[in-house]
Design a protein around this motif. Structure first.
Motif, mmCIF file in Angstrom:
data_model
loop_
_atom_site.group_PDB
_atom_site.id
_atom_site.type_symbol
_atom_site.label_atom_id
_atom_site.label_comp_id
_atom_site.label_asym_id
_atom_site.label_seq_id
_atom_site.Cartn_x
_atom_site.Cartn_y
_atom_site.Cartn_z
ATOM 1 N N SER A 120 0.815 -1.220 0.000
ATOM 2 C CA SER A 120 0.000 0.000 0.000
ATOM 3 C C SER A 120 0.847 1.269 0.000
ATOM 4 N N ALA A 121 2.145 1.144 0.348
ATOM 5 C CA ALA A 121 3.051 2.293 0.294
ATOM 6 C C ALA A 121 3.679 2.469 -1.080
ATOM 7 N N GLY A 122 3.350 1.563 -2.018
ATOM 8 C CA GLY A 122 3.881 1.664 -3.370
ATOM 9 C C GLY A 122 5.231 1.001 -3.551
ATOM 10 N N THR A 123 5.592 0.096 -2.641
ATOM 11 C CA THR A 123 6.884 -0.580 -2.695
ATOM 12 C C THR A 123 6.702 -2.027 -3.129
ATOM 13 N N ASP A 124 7.500 -2.484 -4.081
ATOM 14 C CA ASP A 124 7.461 -3.876 -4.519
ATOM 15 C C ASP A 124 8.232 -4.750 -3.530
ATOM 16 N N SER A 125 7.723 -5.949 -3.314
ATOM 17 C CA SER A 125 8.393 -6.882 -2.407
ATOM 18 C C SER A 125 8.038 -8.302 -2.808
ATOM 19 N N TYR A 126 8.785 -9.262 -2.291
ATOM 20 C CA TYR A 126 8.495 -10.672 -2.542
ATOM 21 C C TYR A 126 8.840 -11.493 -1.307
ATOM 22 N N GLY A 127 8.185 -12.665 -1.187
ATOM 23 C CA GLY A 127 8.384 -13.513 -0.028
ATOM 24 C C GLY A 127 9.660 -14.325 -0.119
ATOM 25 N N SER A 128 10.073 -14.838 1.041
ATOM 26 C CA SER A 128 11.348 -15.551 1.127
ATOM 27 C C SER A 128 11.316 -16.942 0.504
ATOM 28 N N SER A 129 10.153 -17.399 0.048
ATOM 29 C CA SER A 129 10.119 -18.686 -0.662
ATOM 30 C C SER A 129 10.902 -18.629 -1.977
ATOM 31 N N TRP A 130 11.044 -17.440 -2.516
ATOM 32 C CA TRP A 130 11.789 -17.276 -3.770
ATOM 33 C C TRP A 130 13.275 -17.198 -3.477
ATOM 34 N N SER A 131 14.041 -18.060 -4.117
ATOM 35 C CA SER A 131 15.492 -18.021 -3.930
ATOM 36 C C SER A 131 16.142 -16.968 -4.810
ATOM 37 N N ALA A 132 15.459 -16.552 -5.877
ATOM 38 C CA ALA A 132 15.986 -15.515 -6.769
ATOM 39 C C ALA A 132 14.840 -14.860 -7.524
ATOM 40 N N ILE A 133 14.963 -13.559 -7.747
ATOM 41 C CA ILE A 133 14.022 -12.790 -8.549
ATOM 42 C C ILE A 133 14.817 -12.049 -9.625
ATOM 43 N N TYR A 134 14.374 -12.175 -10.867
ATOM 44 C CA TYR A 134 15.002 -11.482 -11.985
ATOM 45 C C TYR A 134 13.984 -10.523 -12.600
ATOM 46 N N ILE A 135 14.416 -9.322 -12.919
ATOM 47 C CA ILE A 135 13.585 -8.343 -13.621
ATOM 48 C C ILE A 135 14.239 -8.056 -14.961
ATOM 49 N N ASN A 136 13.559 -8.445 -16.029
ATOM 50 C CA ASN A 136 14.101 -8.309 -17.387
ATOM 51 C C ASN A 136 15.494 -8.932 -17.493
ATOM 52 N N GLY A 137 15.640 -10.105 -16.860
ATOM 53 C CA GLY A 137 16.883 -10.864 -16.948
ATOM 54 C C GLY A 137 17.961 -10.457 -15.973
ATOM 55 N N VAL A 138 17.692 -9.425 -15.158
ATOM 56 C CA VAL A 138 18.693 -8.944 -14.205
ATOM 57 C C VAL A 138 18.349 -9.447 -12.805
#
Length: 310
Positions: free
Chosen positions: A200-218
């Motif tokens: 709700s503050a406009g910040t992106d986040s993800y849970g710790s179940s993900w070992s890696a997150i890539y945005i457009n390959g980065v």
């Protein structure tokens, strides 16, 4: 008198002459003689036996009511009302700019092999039996771009069937509603913290179940990946091990807290093998999203509106 270019100066009594026909004047019959048809004359000063060659340089009238229909990604159809010079019309020539595309005797023409999301100017010209072309009537049009699904952030989302996976790729463009949670995807039925969202503050986040997150390959090393709004983006989430989950796309696992934006494509993998592939740039009917991987793992679309890109 060697050539006659203004056919309005003669009165053709029966079958009209053709281009390059030769007429000979006979004073005893007060007319021009050519083959089997008589031609009377108006105000010429001529001598016995003088000949004239008819040269038709007068263009026919243009077509009217030129329209475009059946507009698709790579094809369109032109149609028009025939030229008013109908008795002398041999055919119609169709141009893309100055490039001749084809010649038809009817009043429709299908154009294929076009480039998607591209502007074109097509011209139709009338052509008579002497191969004179009219000036032409032109029309501007644009081919369709790829489709995509627009989600309203209120009631629209996608539900996958239970699948075993360890990696997901979501290609989308988002416009999150302000001051509320909006989920890119949620797999928390299969793994406790398998979500990616904007809070709700406009910040992106993800849970710790993900070992890696890539945005457009980065690879993103922060737990706050900062996904740009209103920009086509591919989000890739990798798990440390395989799980089974009926993932929600653009909502949480309960079908609430929905994301507003556009969905282009979703892919799931397990051990580097493609499990399911949903291509939302290819329009389909109904609510069942086909799986183009060949594995028949269809998904369900709730709401959504088809749009074209470009």
């Amino acid at each position: 008198m060697s050539n006659l270019r203004d056919l309005d100066d003669i009165d053709l009594k029966t079958t009209p002459p053709s281009n390059n026909d030769v007429l000979t004047y006979d004073s005893t019959k007060t007319k021009w003689i050519s083959k089997s048809f008589p031609v009377s004359f108006e105000d010429w000063t001529v001598e016995e036996g003088e000949t004239v060659t008819i040269i038709d340089e007068k263009p026919p009238a243009d077509v009217s009511n030129l329209i475009v229909s059946n507009i698709d990604k790579t094809s369109i159809t032109l149609s028009w009302t025939e030229s008013s010079s109908l008795e002398d019309i041999k055919d119609y020539t169709i141009y893309n700019g100055t490039t001749l595309l084809g010649i038809v005797t009817g009043t429709t023409f299908d154009i294929t092999g076009l480039i998607l999301s591209t502007k074109y100017t097509f011209t139709v010209k009338s052509r008579d039996s002497s191969n004179n072309e009219s000036s032409g009537i032109s029309i501007d049009t644009k081919t369709l771009g790829n489709y995509a699904i627009s989600m309203n952030g209120i009631s629209d989302y996608i539900k996958l069937q239970p699948l075993i996976f360890d990696c997901i790729e979501l290609t989308c463009s988002v416009e999150p509603l302000p001051k509320v949670w909006s989920y890119y995807l949620d797999a928390r039925n299969g793994t406790p913290l398998g979500y990616i969202a904007r809070n709700s503050a406009g910040t992106d986040s993800y849970g710790s179940s993900w070992s890696a997150i890539y945005i457009n390959g980065v690879l993103k090393t922060s737990s706050k990946p900062s996904i740009m709004s209103n920009t086509k983006t591919t989000i890739k989430g990798v798990l440390s091990s395989s799980v089974k989950d009926d993932i929600n796309i653009f909502s949480n696992s309960s079908g609430n807290e929905k994301m507003k934006g556009i969905i282009y494509e979703v892919k799931l993998y397990n051990d580097s093998m493609l499990v399911a592939h949903y291509d939302l740039t290819q329009q389909f009917t109904g609510t069942i999203i086909p799986d183009i991987s060949g594995n028949r793992k269809v998904a369900t679309l709730y709401g959504g509106t088809w749009i074209t890109q470009g």
